[in-house]
Design a protein around this motif. Structure first.
Motif, PDB file in Angstrom:
ATOM      1  N   ALA A   1       1.559  -2.360  26.631  1.00  0.00           N
ATOM      2  CA  ALA A   1       0.142  -2.388  26.248  1.00  0.00           C
ATOM      3  C   ALA A   1      -0.137  -1.586  24.985  1.00  0.00           C
ATOM      4  CB  ALA A   1      -0.712  -1.856  27.401  1.00  0.00           C
ATOM      5  N   SER A   2       0.899  -1.088  24.318  1.00  0.00           N
ATOM      6  CA  SER A   2       0.657  -0.245  23.141  1.00  0.00           C
ATOM      7  C   SER A   2       0.451  -1.049  21.871  1.00  0.00           C
ATOM      8  CB  SER A   2       1.814   0.752  22.953  1.00  0.00           C
ATOM      9  OG  SER A   2       3.029   0.040  22.800  1.00  0.00           O
ATOM     10  N   SER A   3       0.732  -2.349  21.900  1.00  0.00           N
ATOM     11  CA  SER A   3       0.527  -3.170  20.697  1.00  0.00           C
ATOM     12  C   SER A   3       0.485  -4.641  21.081  1.00  0.00           C
ATOM     13  CB  SER A   3       1.646  -2.925  19.658  1.00  0.00           C
ATOM     14  OG  SER A   3       2.894  -3.320  20.166  1.00  0.00           O
TER      15      SER A   3
ATOM     16  N   ALA B   1       3.833   1.807  28.372  1.00  0.00           N
ATOM     17  CA  ALA B   1       4.649   1.607  27.162  1.00  0.00           C
ATOM     18  C   ALA B   1       5.303   2.953  26.846  1.00  0.00           C
ATOM     19  CB  ALA B   1       3.804   1.112  25.988  1.00  0.00           C
ATOM     20  N   ARG B   2       6.040   2.991  25.722  1.00  0.00           N
ATOM     21  CA  ARG B   2       6.653   4.267  25.324  1.00  0.00           C
ATOM     22  C   ARG B   2       5.761   5.072  24.379  1.00  0.00           C
ATOM     23  NH1 ARG B   2      11.830   1.539  22.891  1.00  0.00           N
ATOM     24  NH2 ARG B   2      10.056   0.270  22.231  1.00  0.00           N
ATOM     25  N   ARG B   3       4.953   4.387  23.546  1.00  0.00           N
ATOM     26  CA  ARG B   3       4.193   5.110  22.521  1.00  0.00           C
ATOM     27  C   ARG B   3       2.886   5.662  23.098  1.00  0.00           C
ATOM     28  NH1 ARG B   3       4.451   0.500  18.013  1.00  0.00           N
ATOM     29  NH2 ARG B   3       4.404  -0.716  19.930  1.00  0.00           N
TER      30      ARG B   3
ATOM     31  N   VAL C   1      20.162 -14.842  22.593  1.00  0.00           N
ATOM     32  CA  VAL C   1      19.989 -13.972  23.763  1.00  0.00           C
ATOM     33  C   VAL C   1      18.514 -13.909  24.155  1.00  0.00           C
ATOM     34  CG1 VAL C   1      20.428 -11.703  24.765  1.00  0.00           C
ATOM     35  CG2 VAL C   1      21.984 -12.616  23.031  1.00  0.00           C
ATOM     36  N   TYR C   2      17.661 -13.777  23.145  1.00  0.00           N
ATOM     37  CA  TYR C   2      16.212 -13.752  23.423  1.00  0.00           C
ATOM     38  C   TYR C   2      15.804 -15.035  24.140  1.00  0.00           C
ATOM     39  CZ  TYR C   2      11.149 -13.586  22.540  1.00  0.00           C
ATOM     40  OH  TYR C   2       9.779 -13.586  22.684  1.00  0.00           O
ATOM     41  N   SER C   3      16.274 -16.189  23.639  1.00  0.00           N
ATOM     42  CA  SER C   3      15.935 -17.469  24.275  1.00  0.00           C
ATOM     43  C   SER C   3      16.380 -17.462  25.729  1.00  0.00           C
ATOM     44  CB  SER C   3      16.600 -18.635  23.540  1.00  0.00           C
ATOM     45  OG  SER C   3      16.222 -18.671  22.189  1.00  0.00           O
TER      46      SER C   3
ATOM     47  N   ALA D   1       0.970 -13.476  15.900  1.00  0.00           N
ATOM     48  CA  ALA D   1       1.037 -12.414  14.877  1.00  0.00           C
ATOM     49  C   ALA D   1       1.029 -11.034  15.528  1.00  0.00           C
ATOM     50  CB  ALA D   1      -0.144 -12.551  13.923  1.00  0.00           C
ATOM     51  N   THR D   2       2.209 -10.474  15.739  1.00  0.00           N
ATOM     52  CA  THR D   2       2.330  -9.129  16.308  1.00  0.00           C
ATOM     53  C   THR D   2       3.461  -8.373  15.604  1.00  0.00           C
ATOM     54  OG1 THR D   2       4.016  -9.611  17.968  1.00  0.00           O
ATOM     55  CG2 THR D   2       1.722 -10.061  18.599  1.00  0.00           C
ATOM     56  N   GLU D   3       3.620  -7.132  16.029  1.00  0.00           N
ATOM     57  CA  GLU D   3       4.642  -6.280  15.418  1.00  0.00           C
ATOM     58  C   GLU D   3       6.062  -6.669  15.817  1.00  0.00           C
ATOM     59  OE1 GLU D   3       3.740  -2.187  16.412  1.00  0.00           O
ATOM     60  OE2 GLU D   3       1.618  -2.508  15.994  1.00  0.00           O
ATOM     61  N   ILE D   4       6.197  -7.624  16.727  1.00  0.00           N
ATOM     62  CA  ILE D   4       7.542  -7.943  17.213  1.00  0.00           C
ATOM     63  C   ILE D   4       8.430  -8.453  16.074  1.00  0.00           C
ATOM     64  CG2 ILE D   4       7.270 -10.389  17.892  1.00  0.00           C
ATOM     65  CD1 ILE D   4       8.638  -9.544  20.613  1.00  0.00           C
ATOM     66  N   TYR D   5       7.801  -8.951  15.006  1.00  0.00           N
ATOM     67  CA  TYR D   5       8.581  -9.457  13.872  1.00  0.00           C
ATOM     68  C   TYR D   5       8.932  -8.360  12.869  1.00  0.00           C
ATOM     69  CZ  TYR D   5       7.125 -14.013  15.627  1.00  0.00           C
ATOM     70  OH  TYR D   5       6.932 -15.117  16.423  1.00  0.00           O
ATOM     71  N   ASP D   6       8.309  -7.190  12.999  1.00  0.00           N
ATOM     72  CA  ASP D   6       8.528  -6.128  12.008  1.00  0.00           C
ATOM     73  C   ASP D   6       9.989  -5.701  11.991  1.00  0.00           C
ATOM     74  OD1 ASP D   6       5.823  -6.315  11.728  1.00  0.00           O
ATOM     75  OD2 ASP D   6       5.368  -4.274  12.417  1.00  0.00           O
TER      76      ASP D   6
HETATM   77  N1  LIG Z   1       4.750 -12.396  19.042  1.00  0.00           N
HETATM   78  C1  LIG Z   1       5.291 -13.565  19.355  1.00  0.00           C
HETATM   79  O1  LIG Z   1       5.474 -14.454  18.495  1.00  0.00           O
HETATM   80  C2  LIG Z   1       5.649 -13.841  20.789  1.00  0.00           C
HETATM   81  C3  LIG Z   1       5.852 -15.171  21.147  1.00  0.00           C
HETATM   82  C4  LIG Z   1       6.198 -15.464  22.448  1.00  0.00           C
HETATM   83  C5  LIG Z   1       6.325 -14.452  23.366  1.00  0.00           C
HETATM   84  N2  LIG Z   1       6.136 -13.152  22.983  1.00  0.00           N
HETATM   85  C6  LIG Z   1       6.332 -12.127  24.014  1.00  0.00           C
HETATM   86  O2  LIG Z   1       5.147 -11.360  24.123  1.00  0.00           O
HETATM   87  C7  LIG Z   1       5.473 -10.092  24.671  1.00  0.00           C
HETATM   88  C8  LIG Z   1       4.766  -9.013  23.862  1.00  0.00           C
HETATM   89  O3  LIG Z   1       5.289  -9.012  22.554  1.00  0.00           O
HETATM   90  P1  LIG Z   1       4.388  -8.813  21.246  1.00  0.00           P
HETATM   91  O4  LIG Z   1       4.567 -10.006  20.426  1.00  0.00           O
HETATM   92  O5  LIG Z   1       3.045  -8.373  21.622  1.00  0.00           O
HETATM   93  O6  LIG Z   1       5.215  -7.654  20.520  1.00  0.00           O
HETATM   94  P2  LIG Z   1       4.917  -6.126  20.220  1.00  0.00           P
HETATM   95  O7  LIG Z   1       3.624  -5.965  19.506  1.00  0.00           O
HETATM   96  O8  LIG Z   1       6.151  -5.617  19.591  1.00  0.00           O
HETATM   97  O9  LIG Z   1       4.722  -5.498  21.665  1.00  0.00           O
HETATM   98  C9  LIG Z   1       5.800  -5.250  22.520  1.00  0.00           C
HETATM   99  C10 LIG Z   1       5.328  -4.294  23.594  1.00  0.00           C
HETATM  100  O10 LIG Z   1       6.419  -4.069  24.498  1.00  0.00           O
HETATM  101  C11 LIG Z   1       6.597  -2.668  24.633  1.00  0.00           C
HETATM  102  N3  LIG Z   1       7.996  -2.329  24.819  1.00  0.00           N
HETATM  103  C12 LIG Z   1       9.052  -2.710  24.081  1.00  0.00           C
HETATM  104  N4  LIG Z   1      10.172  -2.107  24.512  1.00  0.00           N
HETATM  105  C13 LIG Z   1       9.803  -1.336  25.570  1.00  0.00           C
HETATM  106  C14 LIG Z   1      10.499  -0.437  26.413  1.00  0.00           C
HETATM  107  N5  LIG Z   1      11.810  -0.201  26.281  1.00  0.00           N
HETATM  108  N6  LIG Z   1       9.809   0.202  27.384  1.00  0.00           N
HETATM  109  C15 LIG Z   1       8.469   0.017  27.518  1.00  0.00           C
HETATM  110  N7  LIG Z   1       7.751  -0.819  26.730  1.00  0.00           N
HETATM  111  C16 LIG Z   1       8.423  -1.471  25.765  1.00  0.00           C
HETATM  112  C17 LIG Z   1       6.092  -2.072  23.326  1.00  0.00           C
HETATM  113  O11 LIG Z   1       5.662  -0.738  23.531  1.00  0.00           O
HETATM  114  P3  LIG Z   1       6.397   0.590  22.994  1.00  0.00           P
HETATM  115  O12 LIG Z   1       7.174   0.225  21.779  1.00  0.00           O
HETATM  116  O13 LIG Z   1       5.277   1.550  22.756  1.00  0.00           O
HETATM  117  O14 LIG Z   1       7.269   1.010  24.135  1.00  0.00           O
HETATM  118  C18 LIG Z   1       4.901  -2.952  23.024  1.00  0.00           C
HETATM  119  O15 LIG Z   1       3.768  -2.476  23.693  1.00  0.00           O
HETATM  120  C19 LIG Z   1       6.991  -9.993  24.668  1.00  0.00           C
HETATM  121  O16 LIG Z   1       7.471 -10.253  25.976  1.00  0.00           O
HETATM  122  C20 LIG Z   1       7.401 -11.108  23.732  1.00  0.00           C
HETATM  123  O17 LIG Z   1       8.685 -11.607  24.018  1.00  0.00           O
HETATM  124  C21 LIG Z   1       5.798 -12.830  21.730  1.00  0.00           C
END
Ligand SMILES: NC(=O)c1ccc[n+]([C@@H]2O[C@H](COP(=O)([O-])OP(=O)(O)OC[C@H]3O[C@@H](n4cnc5c(N)ncnc54)[C@H](OP(=O)(O)O)[C@@H]3O)[C@@H](O)[C@H]2O)c1
Length: 264
Positions: free
Chosen positions: A14-16, A37-39, A154-156, A189-194
């Protein structure tokens, strides 16, 4: 007159991104929250915003869901808080690139967060949900669940697990009032791509969904009774045909004999 029973949503990651946006929906409906989350700084900021905006109680839990200890810490929460009636298994990581180029530790983390934590937390929540015959689990998957991407093998695989695991749970729970939804977004659009080999600015903007739009669509899918929500897919018949094809393939495998083409 009895007080309205408390209702709490536990949201991981829930941190991003999707998790931070998703947390606002139950809060806006007056549900309390547990944010994981961790942050810590990000969680505290969101918690205070949600408390101010909606007057709900928000607890933050700092936990690393790639570790056994972190998963156990969060898995203990539903056992001691029977107000929890929603679990959003959203925390996730990705590793883009050729599989052989990914550090083994990064693969372990991917499997731990995307698969093990999600599974253990849903099991932890289900005990109370089944006992009370109510509750909802939302598992955030991704469209590579049904089309493996070579830059994200692996992600897939982890997201295919999320989909099949969720489908299995839905079959297990079909006679209960407990709901389990799989949400399969495409690009959001999230930080997951950063810091990855595919930063957001290299993806055509028209292929990427706004995070708040995604998080508006996902609960709408739940309200519509969808077991599998594909927020960016207009033609839902594609899903029905895919699901039917899987059923047919499984049924066709139940023969007990090698197929004639093997000449056995
Ligand atoms: N963005 C996309 O295009 C997309 C598409 C399909 C599915 N998703 C899925 O949506 C979900 C959320 O991703 P997002 O796109 O929102 O990315 P994000 O902004 O990077 O968010 C990921 C979240 O997961 C938490 N997290 C990661 N590693 C963790 C750990 N070891 N322990 C606890 N929390 C952890 C992060 O928090 P902390 O870093 O603070 O721990 C952050 O709150 C993921 O399951 C992702 O696979 C994303």
């Amino acid at each position: 007159m009895s007080a309205t029973p408390r209702s709490t949503a536990l949201v991981t990651g829930a941190s991003s991104g999707i998790g931070a946006s998703y947390a606002k929906r139950p809060a806006a409906r007056g549900h309390d929250l547990i944010l994981v989350a961790r942050r810590a700084d990000r969680l505290e900021k969101l918690a205070s915003e949600l408390t101010s905006a909606f007057g709900v109680t928000v607890r933050t839990v700092i936990a690393d869901l790639s570790s056994d200890a972190g998963v156990a810490q969060v898995a203990d929460i539903p056992a001691s808080d029977n107000s929890i009636d929603m679990l959003v298994n959203n925390a996730g990581v990705s590793c883009l690139g050729a599989t052989m180029d990914i550090a083994p530790e990064a693969i372990d983390t991917l499997l731990a967060v995307n698969i093990i934590a999600l599974t253990r937390l849903s099991c932890a929540a289900l005990g109370g949900f089944l006992a009370r015959n109510r509750g909802t689990i939302v598992n955030i998957g991704s469209v590579p669940a049904f089309k493996a991407l070579p830059s994200a093998s692996v992600y897939s695989g982890t997201k295919a697990y999320v989909l099949l695991y969720t489908r299995g749970l839905q079959a297990e729970l079909k006679d209960s009032a407990v709901r389990v939804q799989a949400v399969l977004p495409a690009g959001v659009a999230t930080e997951i791509y950063d810091g990855t080999i595919l930063p957001l600015d290299q993806i055509p903007a028209e292929l990427v969904m706004d995070v708040d739009a995604l998080v508006d669509a996902a609960p709408a899918g739940l309200d519509r009774g969808e077991d599998v929500t594909l927020p960016s897919v207009s033609d839902l018949d594609l899903w029905t045909r895919f699901d039917d094809a899987q059923e047919a393939l499984f049924a066709a495998s139940q023969t007990g004999t090698p197929a004639p083409r093997y000449g056995v």
